[in-house]
Write an enzyme that holds these catalytic residues in place. Structure first.
Site, mmCIF file in Angstrom:
data_model
loop_
_atom_site.group_PDB
_atom_site.id
_atom_site.type_symbol
_atom_site.label_atom_id
_atom_site.label_comp_id
_atom_site.label_asym_id
_atom_site.label_seq_id
_atom_site.Cartn_x
_atom_site.Cartn_y
_atom_site.Cartn_z
ATOM 1 N N PHE A 1 11.130 -29.445 22.572
ATOM 2 C CA PHE A 1 10.321 -28.438 21.592
ATOM 3 C C PHE A 1 8.964 -28.272 22.284
ATOM 4 O O PHE A 1 7.844 -29.122 22.588
ATOM 5 C CB PHE A 1 9.762 -29.729 20.546
ATOM 6 C CG PHE A 1 9.665 -28.275 19.272
ATOM 7 C CD1 PHE A 1 10.509 -27.453 18.139
ATOM 8 C CD2 PHE A 1 7.921 -27.464 19.144
ATOM 9 C CE1 PHE A 1 10.608 -26.170 17.638
ATOM 10 C CE2 PHE A 1 8.189 -26.458 18.184
ATOM 11 C CZ PHE A 1 8.798 -25.610 17.512
ATOM 12 N N ASP B 1 7.028 -37.892 18.641
ATOM 13 C CA ASP B 1 6.826 -36.851 17.776
ATOM 14 C C ASP B 1 8.391 -36.873 16.807
ATOM 15 O O ASP B 1 9.249 -36.784 17.308
ATOM 16 C CB ASP B 1 6.830 -35.533 18.094
ATOM 17 C CG ASP B 1 7.041 -34.505 17.619
ATOM 18 O OD1 ASP B 1 7.222 -33.928 16.552
ATOM 19 O OD2 ASP B 1 6.852 -33.064 18.234
ATOM 20 N N TYR C 1 6.742 -29.429 6.995
ATOM 21 C CA TYR C 1 7.834 -28.801 6.120
ATOM 22 C C TYR C 1 9.185 -29.345 6.897
ATOM 23 O O TYR C 1 9.976 -28.015 5.784
ATOM 24 C CB TYR C 1 7.042 -26.876 6.755
ATOM 25 C CG TYR C 1 6.865 -27.601 8.098
ATOM 26 C CD1 TYR C 1 7.925 -26.536 8.958
ATOM 27 C CD2 TYR C 1 5.964 -27.255 8.852
ATOM 28 C CE1 TYR C 1 7.824 -26.698 10.102
ATOM 29 C CE2 TYR C 1 5.331 -27.022 9.645
ATOM 30 C CZ TYR C 1 6.325 -26.515 10.850
ATOM 31 O OH TYR C 1 5.916 -26.616 12.116
ATOM 32 N N LYS C 2 9.675 -29.570 7.491
ATOM 33 C CA LYS C 2 11.230 -30.153 7.276
ATOM 34 C C LYS C 2 11.439 -31.048 6.474
ATOM 35 O O LYS C 2 11.988 -30.013 5.068
ATOM 36 C CB LYS C 2 11.383 -30.304 9.561
ATOM 37 C CG LYS C 2 10.925 -29.522 10.216
ATOM 38 C CD LYS C 2 10.598 -29.553 11.616
ATOM 39 C CE LYS C 2 10.680 -28.334 12.426
ATOM 40 N NZ LYS C 2 10.219 -28.508 13.491
ATOM 41 N N ARG D 1 22.883 -24.398 14.130
ATOM 42 C CA ARG D 1 22.440 -25.838 14.702
ATOM 43 C C ARG D 1 22.292 -25.787 12.213
ATOM 44 O O ARG D 1 22.064 -24.787 12.024
ATOM 45 C CB ARG D 1 21.010 -25.718 14.698
ATOM 46 C CG ARG D 1 20.223 -26.859 14.953
ATOM 47 C CD ARG D 1 18.631 -26.494 15.452
ATOM 48 N NE ARG D 1 18.252 -26.046 14.423
ATOM 49 C CZ ARG D 1 16.374 -26.582 13.981
ATOM 50 N NH1 ARG D 1 16.256 -27.049 15.205
ATOM 51 N NH2 ARG D 1 16.284 -25.184 13.717
#
Ligand SMILES: *Cc1c(COP(=O)(O)O)cnc(C)c1O
Length: 395
Positions: free
Chosen positions: A127, A196, A221-222, A370
């Site tokens: 990312f 991560d 928050y995922k 996605r």
């Protein structure tokens, strides 16, 4: 529509031990397959936030730092995330963004090894923010940054390696990397790995303690549904905490924060990862959001996640004309996170239309559709419908 797939979906939903969890979220008819970007709202959150704002802040004001447990929230909430990532209590602190925690962990990792180690390895497929931060961490610590794919890490390790920054699950393809073996290889080389966990925590077992991970970071928050911009977390293995030298030594990690000392003296334990005043409103929204995990086994979440992604791929194969999309999703379960990535040239427009029809996934540049599967609130009938509407939009 395939009778067989509709029936299969119903059977699986009826047998799903996590089916009751959906009621703990605020959802509508939309098939929400973007929980890997922003998790849905847990129903307990609005009431808690209202109480935090009106009573704790509005009435108790400054007293809430003690009486409402604001001051200790970062460690308390860290201890609630801990079982979800296989960590014993006392090793996780919540606060700041993932980007900031990548910085703390990576510079902290380099400071754990001797100066002769002059190289930092970074996941070349990472990312972007992790790559940018790693570049800055390398410049600040006088190391050279070398991007390599996770597969190349074992061969790239040497006596020059100081630290390695890796993503547990690739945000684009959903590929799950082998955390136990990569961690062992990095450690055997005398270097320190930073993991991560943004796309794995809350979707699959991580096993931080079991696999001897030194440092890890992740967002909330995922798959943890903490809300937009909810604070991230930092894991520092117990045995390393006394040696962890944070590059952001704020007053919140001082042994005596209210002693207002001129000299910095780092506190022991997870709190050493703190910097400044915690973002209480977001943090306490996250705390309420974590209630949906009470009584949930991460192993069950993983089992359902794999069943959902398998079923989605099966439905896509049945409904979408062969060759119209290419799946980037690893076939082997050991290499799969909780998302399906499909490639097609017109992915951006296809996703726009799909969202318009109530199936929300997302688009990742340049050509990836996605779909994230959050086992706590996505069911098998949702999956069948999503694949069916996707096929219609691809026709
Ligand atoms: C989502 C994500 C981030 C986000 O970082 P923020 O600082 O919260 O914006 C970082 N790393 C990875 C791998 C991610 O998936």
């Amino acid at each position: 529509m395939s009778e067989r797939l509709v029936l299969a979906a119903k059977e699986r939903d009826d047998a799903d031990p996590l089916a009751d969890r959906r009621a703990g979220f605020v959802l509508d008819d939309v098939v929400y397959l973007d929980g890997n970007s922003l998790g849905a709202l847990p129903a307990a959150v609005p009431g808690r936030v209202e109480d935090v704002v009106r009573r704790q802040w509005g009435e108790l004001r400054i007293r809430s730092w003690d009486e409402s447990g604001w001051w200790t929230a970062p460690e308390r909430i860290g201890d609630r995330i801990a079982p979800l990532v296989g960590a014993a209590a006392g090793q996780i602190v919540v606060g700041d963004s993932t980007s900031v925690n990548v910085f703390k962990a990576l510079v902290g990792a380099v400071r754990l090894v001797d100066d002769g180690r002059d190289e930092i390895l970074v996941d070349a497929t990472t990312f972007p923010t992790d790559g940018y931060i790693a570049g800055s961490a390398a410049r600040l610590t006088g190391r050279t940054l070398r991007p390599v794919t996770p597969d190349e890490v074992p061969a790239a390790l040497s006596e020059r390696t100081a630290a390695v920054l890796l993503n547990h699950v690739d945000y684009r393809t959903g590929r799950l990397h082998d955390l136990p073996s990569l961690t062992a290889a990095v450690r055997a080389a005398g270097a320190v790995a930073v993991w991560d966990l943004c796309h794995s925590a809350g979707a699959l077992p991580v096993g931080l303690d079991e696999h001897g991970v030194d440092l890890a970071v992740g967002c909330t928050y995922k798959y943890l549904n903490g809300g937009p911009g909810s604070p991230a977390y930092l894991y520092v293995r117990q045995g390393l905490q006394d040696r962890f030298d944070s590059p952001l030594p704020g007053w919140n990690s001082h042994t005596e924060p209210f002693g207002m000392r001129e000299e910095y003296a780092p506190v022991a334990g997870a709190r050493r990862g703190r910097v400044g005043t915690p973002d209480i409103l977001s943090m306490l929204a996250l705390e309420a959001a974590l209630d949906v995990w009470d009584g949930v086994r991460v192993e069950d979440v993983r089992e359902k996640s794999l069943a959902l992604t398998d079923f989605f791929l099966e439905c896509v194969a049945a409904y979408v004309p062969a060759g119209r999309v290419e799946s980037l999703t690893p076939v082997r379960h050991e290499e799969r996170g909780s998302q399906v990535a499909l490639r097609c040239a017109d992915a951006a427009e296809v996703m726009d239309r799909l969202v318009g029809r109530g199936v929300v996934g997302d688009f990742r540049s340049p050509d990836v559709l996605r779909f994230g599967f959050t086992p706590l609130y996505v069911g098998f009938a949702d999956v069948e419908r999503a694949a069916r509407l996707l096929a219609e939009e691809l026709r």
